[in-house]
Write a protein that holds these residues in place. Structure first.
Motif, PDB file in Angstrom:
ATOM      1  N   CYS A  50      72.689  53.328 133.425  1.00  0.00           N
ATOM      2  CA  CYS A  50      71.319  53.722 133.777  1.00  0.00           C
ATOM      3  C   CYS A  50      70.393  53.512 132.595  1.00  0.00           C
ATOM      4  O   CYS A  50      70.755  53.770 131.441  1.00  0.00           O
ATOM      5  N   THR A  51      69.191  53.063 132.878  1.00  0.00           N
ATOM      6  CA  THR A  51      68.138  53.018 131.886  1.00  0.00           C
ATOM      7  C   THR A  51      66.814  53.149 132.617  1.00  0.00           C
ATOM      8  O   THR A  51      66.786  53.351 133.840  1.00  0.00           O
ATOM      9  N   VAL A  52      65.723  53.071 131.881  1.00  0.00           N
ATOM     10  CA  VAL A  52      64.403  53.284 132.465  1.00  0.00           C
ATOM     11  C   VAL A  52      63.624  51.980 132.409  1.00  0.00           C
ATOM     12  O   VAL A  52      63.776  51.187 131.467  1.00  0.00           O
ATOM     13  N   GLY A  53      62.773  51.767 133.385  1.00  0.00           N
ATOM     14  CA  GLY A  53      62.039  50.524 133.482  1.00  0.00           C
ATOM     15  C   GLY A  53      60.972  50.360 132.418  1.00  0.00           C
ATOM     16  O   GLY A  53      60.629  51.303 131.709  1.00  0.00           O
ATOM     17  N   SER A  54      60.417  49.158 132.337  1.00  0.00           N
ATOM     18  CA  SER A  54      59.354  48.807 131.404  1.00  0.00           C
ATOM     19  C   SER A  54      59.750  49.085 129.961  1.00  0.00           C
ATOM     20  O   SER A  54      58.931  49.480 129.136  1.00  0.00           O
ATOM     21  N   THR A  55      61.021  48.882 129.648  1.00  0.00           N
ATOM     22  CA  THR A  55      61.507  49.073 128.282  1.00  0.00           C
ATOM     23  C   THR A  55      62.286  47.833 127.853  1.00  0.00           C
ATOM     24  O   THR A  55      62.739  47.047 128.694  1.00  0.00           O
ATOM     25  N   THR A  56      62.457  47.695 126.545  1.00  0.00           N
ATOM     26  CA  THR A  56      63.325  46.619 126.064  1.00  0.00           C
ATOM     27  C   THR A  56      64.769  46.894 126.448  1.00  0.00           C
ATOM     28  O   THR A  56      65.574  45.970 126.572  1.00  0.00           O
TER      29      THR A  56
ATOM     30  N   GLY B 249      77.871  62.123 137.652  1.00  0.00           N
ATOM     31  CA  GLY B 249      78.879  61.102 137.898  1.00  0.00           C
ATOM     32  C   GLY B 249      78.425  59.918 138.719  1.00  0.00           C
ATOM     33  O   GLY B 249      79.242  59.108 139.154  1.00  0.00           O
ATOM     34  N   ALA B 250      77.115  59.816 138.963  1.00  0.00           N
ATOM     35  CA  ALA B 250      76.619  58.692 139.749  1.00  0.00           C
ATOM     36  C   ALA B 250      76.595  57.405 138.935  1.00  0.00           C
ATOM     37  O   ALA B 250      76.617  56.314 139.507  1.00  0.00           O
ATOM     38  N   VAL B 251      76.509  57.533 137.630  1.00  0.00           N
ATOM     39  CA  VAL B 251      76.605  56.370 136.743  1.00  0.00           C
ATOM     40  C   VAL B 251      77.635  56.681 135.676  1.00  0.00           C
ATOM     41  O   VAL B 251      77.916  57.859 135.389  1.00  0.00           O
ATOM     42  N   GLU B 252      78.189  55.626 135.097  1.00  0.00           N
ATOM     43  CA  GLU B 252      79.221  55.825 134.075  1.00  0.00           C
ATOM     44  C   GLU B 252      78.612  55.922 132.678  1.00  0.00           C
ATOM     45  O   GLU B 252      79.262  56.437 131.765  1.00  0.00           O
ATOM     46  N   ALA B 253      77.410  55.415 132.496  1.00  0.00           N
ATOM     47  CA  ALA B 253      76.800  55.417 131.162  1.00  0.00           C
ATOM     48  C   ALA B 253      75.297  55.280 131.315  1.00  0.00           C
ATOM     49  O   ALA B 253      74.788  54.944 132.377  1.00  0.00           O
ATOM     50  N   MET B 254      74.606  55.588 130.244  1.00  0.00           N
ATOM     51  CA  MET B 254      73.192  55.261 130.175  1.00  0.00           C
ATOM     52  C   MET B 254      72.941  54.614 128.822  1.00  0.00           C
ATOM     53  O   MET B 254      73.738  54.783 127.875  1.00  0.00           O
ATOM     54  N   SER B 255      71.841  53.872 128.717  1.00  0.00           N
ATOM     55  CA  SER B 255      71.636  53.083 127.515  1.00  0.00           C
ATOM     56  C   SER B 255      70.172  52.986 127.166  1.00  0.00           C
ATOM     57  O   SER B 255      69.325  52.748 128.035  1.00  0.00           O
ATOM     58  N   THR B 256      69.908  53.195 125.887  1.00  0.00           N
ATOM     59  CA  THR B 256      68.588  52.957 125.318  1.00  0.00           C
ATOM     60  C   THR B 256      68.759  53.015 123.804  1.00  0.00           C
ATOM     61  O   THR B 256      69.884  52.996 123.310  1.00  0.00           O
ATOM     62  N   VAL B 257      67.644  53.112 123.082  1.00  0.00           N
ATOM     63  CA  VAL B 257      67.755  53.143 121.633  1.00  0.00           C
ATOM     64  C   VAL B 257      68.452  54.421 121.184  1.00  0.00           C
ATOM     65  O   VAL B 257      68.389  55.457 121.852  1.00  0.00           O
ATOM     66  N   ASN B 258      69.096  54.338 120.041  1.00  0.00           N
ATOM     67  CA  ASN B 258      69.982  55.434 119.642  1.00  0.00           C
ATOM     68  C   ASN B 258      69.245  56.727 119.333  1.00  0.00           C
ATOM     69  O   ASN B 258      69.816  57.808 119.479  1.00  0.00           O
TER      70      ASN B 258
END
Lengths: 384, 444
Positions: A241-247, A279-288
């Protein structure tokens, strides 16, 4: 004399007896109502799949590529700080003067990037009736930068004179582009394409994109090849999972092509973490930096793998707003504020108390919000 | 001759029985319609289930807000709301005549309620610790209630409304059987009278005449009473029921907008998305829904138009005022629209946050008295709708009483008269039959 024929009496008696038995059985039977079987849907924030980009991911850079949209060829280079005016004595005709005369700085901020820029949801104190600015609803590393800017304009006592406009990841670019705010502090990565709509300050924090997973997940991670090409492993078709309009979403879209996962887009970071917790996603990702703040909200999460992007962060300013003529002067002014924070000056204003171990105010801010061992602050780059 | 005599006796009795059964049946249907209307009126279970679910969401949201933005807004403990909903579900489920679909809806709501409460508890717990993720759970709880639970509660109410219409429809049916049996009974008596007169040369038979008069009175009275009741049902009950149901739709629309506004205030526009390129227009789910409902062509305007005669004239103005207030709330959506509109006009500078319209920040809301809110408009619009709804249901109940007036008496009087007419016909037939047979035997 005719006699009416009669039926066998035993047969009649038997019929009556059977009828009576059946009637008693019907009356005594307990009526049952079957409980219907129903399915209860699981509530989840909405998410949409990110299309797979048909390209292999590029090696992780250590610097931004040359760009024609930025004022100089180096997109990380911003306007050089001018001789800094004294607080309360901003040059006439400048954006800083207009802010000073208005009485407060207007800033776009995120409201759910915990410890970076977030709405302080602690039980609110009763604000002082005479000082409406005593109650500060936002906190975080980025917000402290805004306090430093306000202090530079108004003086130390004016460090809290900020009106906050919560901006979503989608709208932060628009808020700056349309000149609704003076500055946006929202962990924005400097990119060449964004230079078309906004001006950037100097880089104040170097970041990298990473993964956040549940603490008992030992399969998922990110590795860099010898030539620094990233690859996500262990997902087995799961979702990130991540959020839109981002790198972040751009980077993930490229990694989908070689990794066995699907990227999904949620509305904001809180939705992503809720999806991860359920538990709907296994991970999320963005800047640390954002991931660390999200992890601080749940001790059962952890950051894994190598960083797989180069994300210099900067503040954003209106670019083409005619109301902000001379904004490059304001950007340079802010770069001077950032430079002061990164210097070892202990006499200047610092939003957080500096300890003996802090080599700069920037280090004190980092230690307060982002981690106990601040790295060296990025070296600011200015236009020639 | 014997058969004719039997028919002449049985026909009035049958008429009496038909009047009894038919009138009693009409009375039962009206009674059912009255019961159903009672259940649907304000404060009764089927309507209360929806109202209590909405109240639960409102209390959760208010509690969430009072933890952070400003202190101690009045609210109930959501657990008390949960207990009330469980009572509502148990009461509704205990009805023996509930349809299978209704039972499925109620069972599903009962199973979804703990899921919702879990989301709310997580939201409040995170919020209490100052964690932003709490807002996501609050939003999710609200979506769950509005997309899963409220539609099922509305379906339960809709089933009751359909049952109401069916009861009214049946009560408004024309009494064909009574007319047919009345005409047949009268015809049988007349035929029997003529046959007997021809064979016995006695022009008038007292018993059959009395039976005929009683049948005439019984039939005419039963049909007239039934038609009067039917008129009451058709002209009054049906329109009252439709008006009350229409007012329920208006109330649902108002509650929906209020939930939208409360969630907007609680989650501070975190549910918003923006167009990817300039002009960057923000669209927030709750605000967009509120504007859509309040708009000129929205469901609230449409539903209000249908019940306009029942409401004060100021209600329409209140809707327009609420819509205007929505458009000037300091929300991201309104801000972006103003900015985009101004940006397109090169002579104007963009609406900086210090300009006229949006001269307030989106937070903090430290004082409930000065916080931008549409709560007063919600109250001013909802109160007359509730009053009108109660008024319509009470007039409906009065209409049911009027329609049922005299039906139970008529039912039993009808049977008694039918039996009396049958007895009179039998007595009228006996001497003439004896005379007939004796003449027949002498002739043989």
């Amino acid at each position: 004399m005719n006699r009416r024929p009669t039926g066998p009496p035993r047969l009649v008696a038997a019929a009556v007896a059977v009828t009576a038995v059946l009637g008693l059985a019907a009356c005594s039977a307990t009526p049952t109502v079957s409980v219907p079987t129903v399915s209860v849907p699981t509530p989840l924030p909405s998410m949409s799949l990110v299309p797979v980009a048909p390209v292999t991911p590029d090696p992780v850079p250590t610097a931004l590529p040359s760009c024609t949209n930025s004022p100089g060829s180096d997109p990380a280079a911003s306007w050089r700080p001018p001789p800094m005016p004294s607080p309360g004595a901003m040059p006439s005709g400048s954006t800083m003067r207009r802010i000073q005369e208005r009485g407060y700085l207007i800033a776009g901020v995120d409201q759910d990037a915990y410890q970076v820029s977030y709405r302080d949801l602690s039980p609110s104190p009763s604000p002082s009736a005479s000082d409406g600015d005593a109650y500060q609803p936002y906190e975080g590393f980025d917000v402290d930068l805004l306090h430093a800017i306000a202090a530079a304009v108004f003086g130390r006592k004016g460090a809290d004179r900020i009106h906050y406009v919560p901006v979503t990841q989608d709208f932060r670019l628009g808020a700056a582009d349309e000149g609704i705010v003076d500055v946006v502090a929202d962990s924005a990565t400097i990119t060449c394409s964004r230079w078309k709509q906004v001006d950037f300050s100097a880089d104040y924090l170097d970041n990298a994109q990473e993964l956040l997973v549940n603490s008992d997940n030992r399969k998922v991670g990110v590795s860099l090849s010898p030539d620094r090409v990233p690859r996500v492993y262990g997902m087995h078709g799961g979702k990130i999972c991540t959020v839109g309009s981002t790198t972040s979403i751009t980077n993930l879209a490229a990694l989908q092509y070689t990794g066995d996962f699907r990227a999904v887009q949620a509305t904001n970071w809180s939705d992503c973490i809720a999806l991860l917790q359920r538990g709907a996603v296994e991970a999320m990702s963005t800047v640390n930096t954002i991931l660390r703040g999200l992890r601080a909200q749940d001790p059962y999460l952890k950051v894994v793998g190598d960083g797989f992007s180069y994300e210099p962060q900067a503040l954003m300013f209106p670019k083409s707003d005619p109301y902000s003529a001379g904004d490059s002067q304001f950007v340079g002014f802010v770069n001077g504020v950032i430079a002061a924070l990164e210097s070892g000056d202990r006499d200047g204003y610092c939003p957080q108390a500096m300890t003996a171990a802090d080599t700069s105010c920037w280090g004190a801010l980092y230690r307060t919000w982002l981690g106990p061992r601040p790295p060296h602050p990025p070296i600011p780059r200015y236009l020639p | 001759m014997l058969a004719l005599g039997v028919v002449a006796v049985i026909a009035p009795v049958v008429l009496g029985a038909v009047v009894l059964v038919g009138t009693h049946g009409t009375d039962l249907r009206l009674s059912d319609a009255g019961q159903t209307g009672y259940r649907l009126s304000s404060g009764q279970v089927d309507d209360l289930l929806t109202a209590d679910l909405i109240r639960l969401q409102q209390d959760e949201t208010t509690l969430f807000q009072s933890q952070v933005d400003y202190g101690q807004l009045a609210h109930r403990d959501p657990r008390a709301d949960q207990r009330q909903i469980e009572v509502d579900l148990a009461t509704a489920s205990g009805r023996a005549d509930g349809s299978s679909r209704e039972r499925t809806d109620l069972t599903t709501i009962a199973d979804e309620l703990p899921v919702y409460m879990d989301l709310g508890a997580t939201a409040l717990a995170d919020n209490q610790q100052g964690l932003p993720v709490g807002t996501a759970y609050l939003r999710e709880a609200s979506s769950y209630l509005r997309q899963q639970m409220l539609p099922k509660a509305a379906d339960v109410r809709g089933i009751e409304q359909s049952r109401l219409r069916a009861d009214i429809g049946q009560a408004a049916g024309f009494p064909w059987w009574r007319v047919l049996v009345f005409v047949t009974a009268l015809g049988c008596l007349l035929f029997a009278h003529e046959q007997l007169a021809r064979r016995t040369h006695r022009r008038l038979n007292a018993g059959l005449l009395v039976a005929g008069a009683v049948v005439l009175a019984l039939g005419a009275g039963a049909i007239t009473t039934t038609l009067l009741s039917r008129h009451q049902v058709v002209t009054d009950l049906r329109s009252r029921a439709n008006s009350a149901v229409g007012l329920t739709k208006v109330r649902d629309d108002i509650d929906r907008v209020d939930l939208d506004d409360e969630l907007t205030a609680s989650d501070h526009d975190e549910d918003c998305q923006t167009t990817p390129t300039a002009p960057f227009i923000v669209s927030c789910a709750n605000e967009s829904d509120a504007l859509a409902v309040l708009g000129e062509r929205g469901p609230l305007a449409t539903d209000l138009a249908e019940v306009r005669p029942l409401l004060p004239a100021g209600v329409r103005t209140d809707r327009e005022r609420w819509l205007t207030a929505e458009l000037v709330l300091p929300t991201l959506e309104n801000l972006s629209k103003q900015a985009a509109a101004s940006t397109s006009k090169s002579t104007q500078h963009p609406p900086r946050y210090d300009d006229g319209f949006v001269n307030r920040s989106l937070g903090p809301y430290t004082d409930a008295a000065t916080t931008p809110s549409t709560e007063k408009l919600f109250v001013s619009l909802r109160a007359p709708v509730l009053d009108a709804s109660r008024h319509e249901w009470s007039r409906y109940a009065a209409g049911v009483r009027d329609a049922r007036a005299g039906l139970d008496v008529l039912a039993w009087v009808g049977l008694a008269l039918g039996l009396a007419a049958g007895l009179a016909a039998g007595l009228g037939r006996r001497p003439r039959v004896t005379e007939y047979w004796s003449r027949g035997e002498r002739a043989a």
